[in-house]
Design a protein around this motif. Structure first.
Motif, PDB file in Angstrom:
ATOM      1  N   ALA A  12     -46.448  10.278 -16.417  1.00  0.00           N
ATOM      2  CA  ALA A  12     -45.602  10.314 -17.616  1.00  0.00           C
ATOM      3  C   ALA A  12     -44.176  10.723 -17.262  1.00  0.00           C
ATOM      4  O   ALA A  12     -43.210  10.152 -17.786  1.00  0.00           O
ATOM      5  N   ASN A  68     -48.643  13.466 -29.523  1.00  0.00           N
ATOM      6  CA  ASN A  68     -49.190  12.144 -29.846  1.00  0.00           C
ATOM      7  C   ASN A  68     -48.701  11.070 -28.883  1.00  0.00           C
ATOM      8  O   ASN A  68     -47.635  11.181 -28.290  1.00  0.00           O
ATOM      9  N   THR A  69     -49.495  10.027 -28.764  1.00  0.00           N
ATOM     10  CA  THR A  69     -49.154   8.978 -27.812  1.00  0.00           C
ATOM     11  C   THR A  69     -48.151   7.996 -28.413  1.00  0.00           C
ATOM     12  O   THR A  69     -48.055   7.846 -29.629  1.00  0.00           O
ATOM     13  N   ASP A  87     -49.906  11.587 -19.817  1.00  0.00           N
ATOM     14  CA  ASP A  87     -50.527  10.279 -20.013  1.00  0.00           C
ATOM     15  C   ASP A  87     -51.932  10.525 -20.579  1.00  0.00           C
ATOM     16  O   ASP A  87     -52.816  11.017 -19.880  1.00  0.00           O
ATOM     17  N   ALA A  88     -52.085  10.170 -21.854  1.00  0.00           N
ATOM     18  CA  ALA A  88     -53.334  10.513 -22.551  1.00  0.00           C
ATOM     19  C   ALA A  88     -54.542   9.807 -21.938  1.00  0.00           C
ATOM     20  O   ALA A  88     -55.649  10.347 -21.936  1.00  0.00           O
ATOM     21  N   GLN A  95     -42.369  13.403 -30.259  1.00  0.00           N
ATOM     22  CA  GLN A  95     -43.635  12.752 -30.574  1.00  0.00           C
ATOM     23  C   GLN A  95     -44.764  13.786 -30.528  1.00  0.00           C
ATOM     24  O   GLN A  95     -45.940  13.428 -30.670  1.00  0.00           O
TER      25      GLN A  95
END
Lengths: 423, 339
Positions: free
Chosen positions: A213, A155-156, A182-183, A152
């Motif tokens: 995360a 990106n989240t 963890d965005a 990924q």
């Protein structure tokens, strides 16, 4: 072409080899170590006296920037830099433009890499279409097109979608490479949350942005049985969480970028944007724990190479783009850990070659008889100064510009062909 | 500054721009942060400010110290108050002043900061007074201007606001004379406050006995102690026996970032009232960089009460900024006071 490499110190961690021997290469393969094969005549002889001959390095995390960001770097420029740094294989992340979410893009990248003729490029496909975190990509088709893993990138993705994506990837035994961040906790942070962020008034990225995360991904890997690799971990807590998960038999591996084992957040003190990197440079205790995790084999080394154009770094610190152009300093930085007695030379080589190969599930990173001759020769004691003349990556965004490095690659061979020879 | 215990074989150039603020004679060239400056330099700023403080009372409020110099107030963030005091300071020194407000937009970030500076520099500017929402902007500009151009940081993100800190030091010195016996408490949003960071540096450099911060944990930096302060979560113990109280402005958007529940609870726990003021020394000095949210940070009766020096702070701001500009740009850097 038959090649003879004479008098090198041959180190092959997988086969437990550390011996001064001659290596004979024919038909692109390692034909013999020590004994002269029958009827062998060398077309080329390389003198590797006082040098190390090692399996070619394999990078789990490189940005090539092509297609889409050719103003930062190209496949040709970066694979050349990689080869000169001893990397025979590099895994490129899918956040190009277009994203590597179809076989067409995966093929394009491999074709361009092959045309360039330097390091082999192993594309990592996108886990979701356009990396939007919503629709799964055709994992099987990407696998058939040469993708060694799915990712990924930064990106989240929502936890329930990630769970499904891991389940689906595991159907085809496909590795999933994730950035543990963890965005929402990271928010607009641009530096490790600690003493320096407190002093400079820069928004910090707490360690929990990573550990939350990591905990989530470990739970999902455990439940789905998927093979998961965390690329670019940065905190001491993540190392201990991973060590426990590995002990529990969960199929999870990890790497840390070579510069994370050398720099700390203190480097940011002068707002130099070349130290703006993601994950951020962490504390001294984090750095020590990463080195320990490396020694124990909990984690491997990646470059985390992110070349940028000059303008990306010419702004106030928080507004600059994160990333270090790091392929060419990966070996000397890692040899620094050997000099500091944190790693043996064999361990250092393993974390750069066979360790990553095992994670990717590819037959590489070793010097067995009959194996493809993907290897590098380096002088572990040669000192050199990083400067714009000897730098090959198009990204000049290294904090080490002007600094002295110890350890330099002199030759890199891919499939038995010399693709780099020190000038 | 080293990048911390590096391995032996590979040497790295330690990034060092602690001296970027000084010229080759050890004199102030840029004023970006009080950090790493000497007690002598901070004292000199206050001494020169003292000599300028009478200028405002003259019939002609001008001295010819910076005649022929061009100063650009370059504000990427709106601020009428700070910009006005810088403008007045420059004009009273007879400099030519240009005010440029770059609208806050995506285009004003990144490369355009550099473009803006390059363009203005081409017009023979001598000094930039810069405010920007990103921490580190003043350092960035100082590193990118021509060697003869100076930069004064008028506030960068949450990092520094050195002239505000110095005017507060000047105000404290006028009331209290000696820093070495002072216990100073700074109350409020330390996390986002460039004023607090610069005040803490200045107080420690000037030798204050103790610097305290008082705030809820959501408004404290993760490693607040690293700033060189004692940390308190309540006014009762934090205000005990202090000589100076500095209140910080609370931005209303903090309620939306889940940092605080309400203004009511903030005022109840951290607002300065006459009742709370009783914990301090009786001759306590109360300060606030303004503008004050009365009833949020402090009760109106305290803000306008006998211990408050809020208006003196504003007046002193002009003299202190005149002093900094003169020390940086003045011909022989010897100040002749009022003429």
């Amino acid at each position: 072409m038959n090649i003879l490499i004479k008098n090198g110190r041959v180190i092959d961690p997988r086969n437990g080899l550390d011996t001064v021997q001659d290596v004979y290469i024919a038909d692109g393969k390692i034909q013999s170590i020590g004994k002269v094969p029958k009827g062998f005549t060398a077309k080329k002889t390389i003198d590797a006296k006082n040098k190390v001959l090692a399996p070619g390095f394999i990078d789990l995390n490189t940005r090539l920037r092509e297609p889409g960001f050719e103003f930062k770097a190209t496949i040709a420029s970066e694979t050349k830099a990689a080869a000169a740094a001893g990397f025979t294989h590099i895994c490129c992340l899918p956040d190009t433009m277009p994203v590597i979410d179809t076989p067409a893009v995966a093929n394009l990248i491999q074709d361009k890499a092959q045309a360039a003729g330097f390091s082999k490029v192993l594309p990592i496909g996108a886990l979701t279409v356009d990396l939007q975190g919503e629709i799964l990509t055709e994992a099987y088709a990407l696998q058939q097109a040469g993708c060694v893993a799915l990712s990924q990138a930064p990106n989240t993705i929502a936890p329930h979608t990630l769970r499904r994506a891991l389940q689906y990837a595991s159907t085809f035994g496909m590795l999933v490479v994730l950035k543990a961040e963890d965005a929402a906790i990271r928010d607009d942070g641009c530096i490790h949350a600690g003493e320096i962020s407190s002093r400079l008034g820069l928004q910090g990225i707490p360690a929990s942005a990573e550990t939350v995360a990591v905990a989530q991904i470990i739970a999902l890997a455990d439940e789905t049985g998927a093979r998961v690799h965390l690329t670019g971990i940065s905190t001491a807590k993540a190392v201990s969480m991973l060590a426990r998960a590995q002990k529990d038999g969960i199929k999870i591996s990890a790497d840390a970028h070579a510069h994370q084992m050398h720099l700390t957040d203190k480097a940011v003190e002068t707002f130099d944007a070349n130290y703006h990197v993601s994950p951020p440079l962490r504390s001294t205790s984090d750095k020590k724990a990463l080195i320990k995790g490396l020694e124990k084999g909990v984690i491997q080394i990646s470059s985390g190479h992110e070349p940028h154009e000059a303008e990306a770094k010419q702004a106030p610190f928080p507004s600059t783009q994160a990333g270090i152009s790091s392929l060419e300093t990966a070996l000397p930085l890692t040899l620094g850990l050997v000099a500091a007695k944190s790693l043996t030379l064999s361990q250092a080589i393993s974390r750069l070659s066979f360790g990553p190969a095992e994670i990717l599930g590819i037959d590489a990173g070793h010097l067995s008889i009959g194996a493809e001759a993907n290897l590098c020769i380096f002088d572990a004691d040669e000192t050199w100064k990083v400067n714009q003349q000897n730098w090959l990556s198009r990204g000049l965004n290294t904090p080490f510009m002007g600094d002295k490095m110890t350890g330099r690659v002199t030759h890199t061979l891919i499939d038995g062909k010399v693709v780099y020879e020190q000038g | 500054m080293s990048s911390s215990d590096q391995t032996a074989s590979t040497s790295f150039n330690a990034p060092d721009c602690s001296q970027i603020q000084l010229n080759e004679h050890g004199r102030l060239h840029h004023f970006l942060t009080p950090q790493n400056l000497s007690k002598d330099i901070l004292t000199e700023i206050m001494d020169v400010a003292e000599s300028f403080s009478s200028v405002a009372n003259q019939a002609v409020k001008k001295v010819p110290v910076l005649r022929g110099k061009t100063i650009v107030n370059l504000f990427f963030e709106n601020s009428t108050r700070t910009r006005t005091t810088f403008e007045l300071a420059a004009k009273r020194l007879s400099a030519d002043v240009i005010n440029i407000n770059v609208a806050t937009s995506a285009a004003s970030k990144g490369e355009s900061v550099l473009d803006t500076i390059r363009t203005l520099e081409a017009m023979q500017v001598d000094m930039f007074v810069v405010r920007h929402a990103d921490s580190g902007t003043a350092h960035f500009i100082a590193r990118n201007v021509a060697p003869h151009v100076s930069v004064i940081n008028a506030g960068d993100g949450s990092h520094a606001h050195p002239t505000q800190a110095m005017l507060d030091m000047f105000t404290i010195r006028r009331v209290k004379k000696d820093f070495s016996k002072l216990k100073v408490a700074i109350i409020g949003d330390i996390l986002h406050s460039r004023v607090a960071r610069s005040e803490i540096h200045a107080l420690n450099i000037l030798g204050a006995k103790e610097v305290r911060v008082i705030a809820p944990n959501t408004l404290l930096p993760i490693d607040a102690k690293a700033l060189g302060v004692t940390v308190f979560n309540d006014l009762e113990s934090g205000l005990d026996d202090v000589d100076v109280v500095i209140m910080l402005r609370l931005q209303r958007e903090r309620m939306h970032g889940a940092l605080l529940p309400s203004e009511n609870e903030y005022f109840d726990r951290f607002g300065l009232t006459e009742e709370k003021l009783a914990y301090t020394k009786s001759d306590v000095t109360v300060m606030h960089p303004g503008p004050i949210n009365r009833g949020v940070e402090m009760a109106a009766s305290v803000a306008d009460g006998p211990n408050s020096v809020v208006l003196q702070q504003v007046t002193n701001g002009i003299a202190v900024r005149m002093a900094v500009m003169t020390l940086i740009l003045g011909q022989n850097r010897q100040v002749v006071g009022a003429e």
